[in-house]
Design a protein around this motif. Structure first.
Motif: not given
Lengths: 350, 241
Positions: A220, A227-228, A237, B90, B92-95, B99, B102-103, B132-133
């Motif tokens: 992930r 993405e960025d 990270y 910023r 994460f558009t594809q997550l 997710e 959680e990052m 959320r999904q």
């Protein structure tokens, strides 16, 4: 609070119900593509005989290992690398040099002799590739975007030149002959079918490892880097370490494919490891779809079918076919990018 | 400055090549405060936030966290309890939303704790629970900003640094966003350092204000003191002095 969404019924359920399959196929382009590719493969193999089928499957398995591993770097992490062929080559040359007895080769000077068994050489070769990849990745991590692509091209070219001119070790343009076959419990694997099973077994391992990686939290973070990259740093990270880790893993998978290829063909020379191979690999990854492991398998299959199948194109004169193969492949890719830029089953564009 | 300053900058100078972005800036963020940073473009507001995270080259001065000098890498600052929500969302558009959230606390091994934080964040921003999904690319600008702030909150920070959280949002969403910021402060007792361009709205919610101009602190005081003085007119429309 966080329950999972209701899953759709899996696609294989529809296999037992032809009508359901029909509606599914017409409404789902991806499923349709999967279906067409698999049917085309079966028809093609049946029409050309089992010997040819084994040959196709062997090529597919090698390209699939390369594509899946490259997708980890390009599709999931967003690093457009053209250096993959270099690691493929280092793996192949490692196995070749470590297993062969060079006494009979017509190359001046002393040639080191190791005489390792195939599997030992394969693991040593992967370790060597890992170290090389760590070094190359360390340099590459200083660059980004288009400069990154250019520098990776540089590494692909350098590696080819090393294979070509470091004669005392690589035998240069003569190539290396009589590369050892694998031996499992005293039985030498030398028939094509046995080799295919071995390669497919490795493909399954590579696929499973890759699947575990992209499903994990590590995976992930890779996708977030794609993405960025700067945003990820403020969550604590070090993007650089993540990129280096996946880079080395991917390179070692490519080395595995290289080692198997060297042994399967029993002969390698620098011409197999030119930049064009890297470009074809990137094409396969994009063809199948970025960021989808299944897509890479499909991309490899379509590529091998197109590439091999074009030997049998009826309307082209025999002497032209060899020259036309790459051109036709190029046209197919241009058309694909025009009409389906996300690849066969991919989710997003480069 | 309050005695229990959480985050303190003392005479911090930041230089990008020959350009001085911050010129011995001193400022502080106390426990349970909302502190606003204001000033025209290029005044060094964002640089203050970046300096805390070691993302800007500090040439002199000290930054301290709970009275201890802070000179660790960005990823350790998060663990100390500071979260940074960078400008421009910023996400994460594809997550998916989950997710993305959680990052914010991937280093956390405790699954129960992770679930608790997810629950808490979604309670604060119900829209994140509803979607959320879905992928973050399916969200509006305001929702993405909420996601970005929520992602910061997943680190369970004591101090939250927000860089222009209302940039490019419709006025009605701006109001909602500022209400959320106050809510975060009150519910979680999180201190918030916010860079903001919506002067009028932020003066209503801030406890203290720093006005930056050309890399220096031009004014420091309560929102009332800023409103009564002509400092904003000076820095935005003409030179100080």
């Amino acid at each position: 609070m966080l329950e999972k969404p209701v899953a759709e019924s899996p696609w294989w359920r529809s296999l037992s119900n032809p009508r359901l399959l029909g509606t599914r196929l017409s409404s789902n382009v991806e499923l349709l593509i999967n279906f067409i590719v698999v049917v085309a493969t079966i028809v093609f193999i049946l029409s050309q005989g089992s010997g040819f089928g084994i040959r196709i499957a062997q090529l597919f398995a090698i390209f699939a290992i390369l594509a899946v591993s490259l997708n980890l770097v390009i599709g999931y992490t967003g690093l457009l690398s053209l250096a993959h062929v270099a690691f493929f080559g280092v793996g192949a040359y490692s196995v070749a040099i470590l297993t062969t007895d060079a006494a009979y080769e017509q190359v001046p000077g002393h040639i080191p002799h190791f005489g390792l068994s195939f599997f030992t050489a394969l693991f040593v070769g992967m370790a060597i590739t890992g170290v090389v990849a760590l070094f190359v990745g360390g340099v590459l991590s200083r660059f980004r975007d288009d400069i990154f692509v250019l520098v990776s091209v540089g590494f692909a070219v350098i590696s080819h030149r090393i294979f070509l001119f470091w004669q005392p070790v690589t035998r240069g343009p003569f190539g290396i002959h009589a590369i050892a076959k694998p031996e499992v419990g005293g039985m030498v694997i030398d028939s094509r079918l046995e080799f295919l099973f071995l390669t497919l077994a490795f493909l399954v391992i590579v696929f499973l490892i890759s699947w575990l990686i992209v499903r994990s939290s590590f995976g992930r973070v890779l996708m977030a880097i794609r993405e960025d990259e700067q945003a990820i740093e403020v969550f604590g990270y070090k993007a650089r370490y993540f990129k280096l880790t996946i880079w080395v893993i991917s390179a070692m998978m490519a080395a595995l494919a290289g080692g198997i290829t060297a042994s399967e063909q029993t002969f390698i020379d620098p011409q197999s490891f030119v930049l064009l191979e890297s470009i074809l690999l990137v094409t396969i990854v994009i063809l199948g779809g970025l960021g989808t492991l299944w897509g890479s398998l499909l991309g490899a299959l379509v590529f091998v079918l197109l590439n091999e199948g074009m030997r049998f194109v009826p309307f082209l004169p025999g002497e032209l076919i060899g020259q036309a193969r790459l051109a036709i492949l190029g046209i197919v890719i241009v058309l694909l990018m025009l009409f389906r830029p996300q690849g066969l089953v991919g989710r997003f564009k480069l | 400055m309050s005695n229990q300053a959480l985050l303190e900058l003392e005479e911090v100078t930041v230089r990008y090549g020959g350009v001085v972005a911050l010129d011995s800036v001193s400022l502080g963020l106390g426990e349970g405060e909302i502190v606003a940073l204001m000033g025209p473009n290029g005044a060094g507001k964002s640089t203050v936030l970046k300096a805390v995270f070691g993302l800007a080259p500090v040439v002199s001065g000290t930054i301290s966290w709970r009275q201890a000098v802070l000179d660790v890498a960005a990823h350790q600052v998060v663990k100390l309890g500071v979260a940074f929500v960078p400008q421009g969302r910023r996400v994460f558009t594809q997550l998916t939303i989950t997710e993305n959230l959680e990052m914010g606390c991937l280093y956390l091994k405790d699954k129960e704790e992770k679930k608790r934080r997810l629950h808490e964040t979604m309670e604060l921003f119900p829209v994140l629970y509803e979607k959320r999904q879905e992928k973050a690319s399916a969200m509006s600008g305001g929702e993405q900003q909420m996601l970005a702030i929520g992602r910061g909150l997943m680190a369970d920070p004591k101090a939250l640094l927000l860089d222009e959280p209302t940039l490019g949002l419709a006025p009605i969403i701006v109001k909602e966003m500022l209400e959320k910021i106050v809510e975060i402060k009150e519910k979680r007792n999180t201190s918030i350092l916010v860079v903001e361009h919506n002067i009028r709205s932020i003066l209503d919610v801030a406890s203290r204000v720093y006005v930056l101009d050309k890399g220096r602190v031009a004014h420091d005081g309560s929102p009332d003191s800023v409103q009564q003085s002509d400092i904003l007119t000076k820095v935005f429309l003409g030179a100080v002095e």
